[in-house]
Scaffold this active site. Structure first.
Site, PDB file in Angstrom:
ATOM      1  N   SER A  31       3.110  15.406   2.830  1.00 34.27           N
ATOM      2  CA  SER A  31       3.355  16.470   1.855  1.00 34.27           C
ATOM      3  C   SER A  31       2.072  16.883   1.140  1.00 34.27           C
ATOM      4  O   SER A  31       1.762  18.079   1.032  1.00 34.27           O
ATOM      5  CB  SER A  31       4.421  16.040   0.845  1.00 34.27           C
ATOM      6  OG  SER A  31       4.118  14.803   0.257  1.00 34.27           O
ATOM      7  N   HIS A  82       9.336  11.149   6.312  1.00 32.73           N
ATOM      8  CA  HIS A  82       8.646  11.173   5.015  1.00 32.73           C
ATOM      9  C   HIS A  82       9.689  11.083   3.897  1.00 32.73           C
ATOM     10  O   HIS A  82      10.208  10.017   3.613  1.00 32.73           O
ATOM     11  CB  HIS A  82       7.804  12.439   4.922  1.00 32.73           C
ATOM     12  CG  HIS A  82       6.815  12.462   3.794  1.00 32.73           C
ATOM     13  ND1 HIS A  82       6.525  11.365   3.017  1.00 32.73           N
ATOM     14  CD2 HIS A  82       6.036  13.468   3.302  1.00 32.73           C
ATOM     15  CE1 HIS A  82       5.612  11.680   2.112  1.00 32.73           C
ATOM     16  NE2 HIS A  82       5.307  12.963   2.254  1.00 32.73           N
ATOM     17  N   HIS A 120       5.480  -0.363   5.459  1.00 31.02           N
ATOM     18  CA  HIS A 120       4.783   0.810   4.928  1.00 31.02           C
ATOM     19  C   HIS A 120       3.490   0.995   5.706  1.00 31.02           C
ATOM     20  O   HIS A 120       2.859   0.025   6.126  1.00 31.02           O
ATOM     21  CB  HIS A 120       4.480   0.624   3.435  1.00 31.02           C
ATOM     22  CG  HIS A 120       4.021   1.873   2.743  1.00 31.02           C
ATOM     23  ND1 HIS A 120       2.709   2.279   2.771  1.00 31.02           N
ATOM     24  CD2 HIS A 120       4.700   2.807   2.040  1.00 31.02           C
ATOM     25  CE1 HIS A 120       2.601   3.411   2.084  1.00 31.02           C
ATOM     26  NE2 HIS A 120       3.795   3.751   1.636  1.00 31.02           N
ATOM     27  N   ARG A 125       6.545   0.656  -6.768  1.00 30.71           N
ATOM     28  CA  ARG A 125       7.616   1.589  -7.139  1.00 30.71           C
ATOM     29  C   ARG A 125       8.980   0.937  -6.905  1.00 30.71           C
ATOM     30  O   ARG A 125       9.911   1.110  -7.697  1.00 30.71           O
ATOM     31  CB  ARG A 125       7.478   2.886  -6.344  1.00 30.71           C
ATOM     32  CG  ARG A 125       6.175   3.635  -6.625  1.00 30.71           C
ATOM     33  CD  ARG A 125       5.970   4.795  -5.655  1.00 30.71           C
ATOM     34  NE  ARG A 125       5.862   4.323  -4.281  1.00 30.71           N
ATOM     35  CZ  ARG A 125       5.732   5.128  -3.221  1.00 30.71           C
ATOM     36  NH1 ARG A 125       5.688   6.444  -3.386  1.00 30.71           N
ATOM     37  NH2 ARG A 125       5.637   4.625  -2.012  1.00 30.71           N
ATOM     38  N   ASP A 138      11.688   3.391  -0.933  1.00 29.59           N
ATOM     39  CA  ASP A 138      12.967   3.913  -0.452  1.00 29.59           C
ATOM     40  C   ASP A 138      14.047   2.844  -0.387  1.00 29.59           C
ATOM     41  O   ASP A 138      15.241   3.166  -0.344  1.00 29.59           O
ATOM     42  CB  ASP A 138      12.780   4.542   0.927  1.00 29.59           C
ATOM     43  CG  ASP A 138      11.809   5.700   0.895  1.00 29.59           C
ATOM     44  OD1 ASP A 138      11.934   6.547  -0.004  1.00 29.59           O
ATOM     45  OD2 ASP A 138      10.909   5.751   1.753  1.00 29.59           O
TER      46      ASP A 138
END
Length: 430
Positions: A229, A259, A305, A314, A360
């Site tokens: 992005s 993504h 990742h 996160r 996620d």
């Protein structure tokens, strides 16, 4: 006020960069291998990014601040931090919040465009169409047509950026209510901050949900310049397209399943576990379930990742929020148990370079708990936050005079001929 701060800082940044180029301009920052050329440029150092860095061992670092040290700050504060390198004082924060409230009203033509779209349009398609449509009001585009000097490009990029950030929450909230039949549009409440107002316009009440939105929109703000992005948006912006076109381009990349769509895949997996066991399983049952899945050639969503070799901070922030605010919930209980079960399983399997969870793995379960159960809307939330990082990077790149992005590509035949040439040279030495 933000213009004044950046006007003072930008000349200093420009001097620093000129000195780096002068002193170290010929220094190599890395080598490129053939496998990297065919592997999506993974790991190639070819960009600069001042707003954030991702450490394999520490995770996201925003302007020198490890993420877990600043999870208490608001999205407005992180936006200011991304742009300037400093946290705002009370006056600077209030000024930025006032600017966002001043520019939050969405033009009527945007609503008409969205209402004309097919009823089954994906929320991400609706969001990017709405953002692109506001190009007609771009200050950067109109000022560029007037012939402003290059030194002022950043100022009008920032003007567009603030307006985009101000309006994107209202657009995103309307998309949610319209697309999922939640009722009429809810007008903004100027007594609330940016994220709290977004929660209000969604129509999901409760202080805990407002706190979650505050955390969610802060945590997803930036992640270096090389993710799909950011890189897509920055490449388009390097052609001097306005932030409305550039951010939309980046968000179209975020909409891809590799993504931004990953969070909904993770939640689907957790719900699959819950439905299989009719509730939260024991750790032994969960371990066997994961092994069965891996033995069938499937992955464990949310684990691993491309860069990190540690638990994503996160993820840690979301888990800590859940432990504080969520009690007796099977979905969140499964997410927590997976952290204990999956890494040892992946390490024993031996295929995963990084067995630890990424963001996620946790984010979807929290949204689901508070009643936001529409999976294909989750990436819109990601987009609202990531818009701040993309805009900050665009402002800085325009201020630093970074030219149009134009890497060189080569053909497979060129690689073969180069290998033959190098091979000949080596043989001739012998």
């Amino acid at each position: 006020m933000l213009h004044k701060v950046l006007s003072e800082k930008i000349p200093q940044w420009q001097d620093e960069i000129r000195k780096v180029i002068q002193d170290r301009g010929d220094a190599k920052v890395g080598d490129v291998t053939v496998s990297q050329l065919y592997g999506g440029m993974r790991g190639i150092k070819g960009l600069t990014c001042e707003t954030s860095a991702v450490s394999a061992d520490k995770g996201l670092i925003i302007r020198g601040n490890p993420l877990l040290d600043i999870t208490h700050i608001s999205p407005e504060e992180v936006f200011y931090l991304l742009l300037t390198g400093d946290l705002p004082d009370d006056g600077q924060l209030s000024n930025l919040q006032d600017q966002l409230k001043t520019h939050q009203n969405v033009p009527d033509y945007v609503w008409k465009i969205l209402e004309a779209m097919p009823e089954n349009s994906h929320p991400m398609t609706m969001l990017t169409v709405a953002i692109q449509s506001m190009q007609v009001d771009s200050f950067f585009a109109s000022k560029y047509d007037e012939g402003i000097p290059k030194t002022d490009y950043w100022k009008w990029t920032l003007e567009d950026g603030i307006r985009l950030v101000a309006k994107v929450t209202g657009i995103a909230a309307w998309i949610y209510r319209h697309r999922f039949n939640k009722g009429d549009r809810i007008e903004p409440d100027n007594n609330l901050d940016w994220s709290g107002n977004f929660a209000h316009m969604l129509g999901i009440e409760g202080d805990d949900f407002k706190k979650l939105m505050r955390l969610y929109l802060m945590l997803h703000c930036d992640h270096e310049g090389g993710n799909v992005s950011a890189f897509s948006g920055l490449t388009v912006a390097s052609a001097l397209s306005s932030p409305f076109l550039s951010v939309a381009a980046g968000l179209n990349g975020l909409a891809g399943p590799l993504h931004g769509l990953a969070n909904q895949e993770c939640l689907k997996f957790v719900l699959e576990v819950r439905d299989h066991f009719d509730g939260a399983p024991s750790q032994e049952e969960l371990k066997q379930f994961c092994w069965d899945r891996l033995d069938n050639g499937r992955v464990i969503p949310g684990y691993g990742h491309a860069v990190l070799r540690c638990p994503d901070p996160r993820y840690t922030a979301f888990i800590e929020f859940g432990k504080k605010h969520i009690k007796d919930d099977d979905v969140f209980s499964i997410v927590s148990s997976l952290f204990d079960v999956v890494p040892p399983v992946l390490q024993e399997q031996g295929k995963a370079k990084n067995p630890w969870p990424n963001v996620d793995a946790a984010s979807g379960s929290l949204l689901y708990y508070y009643g936001l159960t529409e999976f294909n809307y989750y990436t819109v939330l990601f987009s609202i936050s990531r818009s701040m990082g993309m805009i900050a990077q665009m402002v800085i790149n325009r201020a630093m005079g970074i030219p149009i992005t134009r890497p060189k590509s080569v053909t497979t035949e060129w690689i073969r001929s180069e290998e033959r040439r190098v091979g000949k040279e080596c043989r001739s030495r012998w």
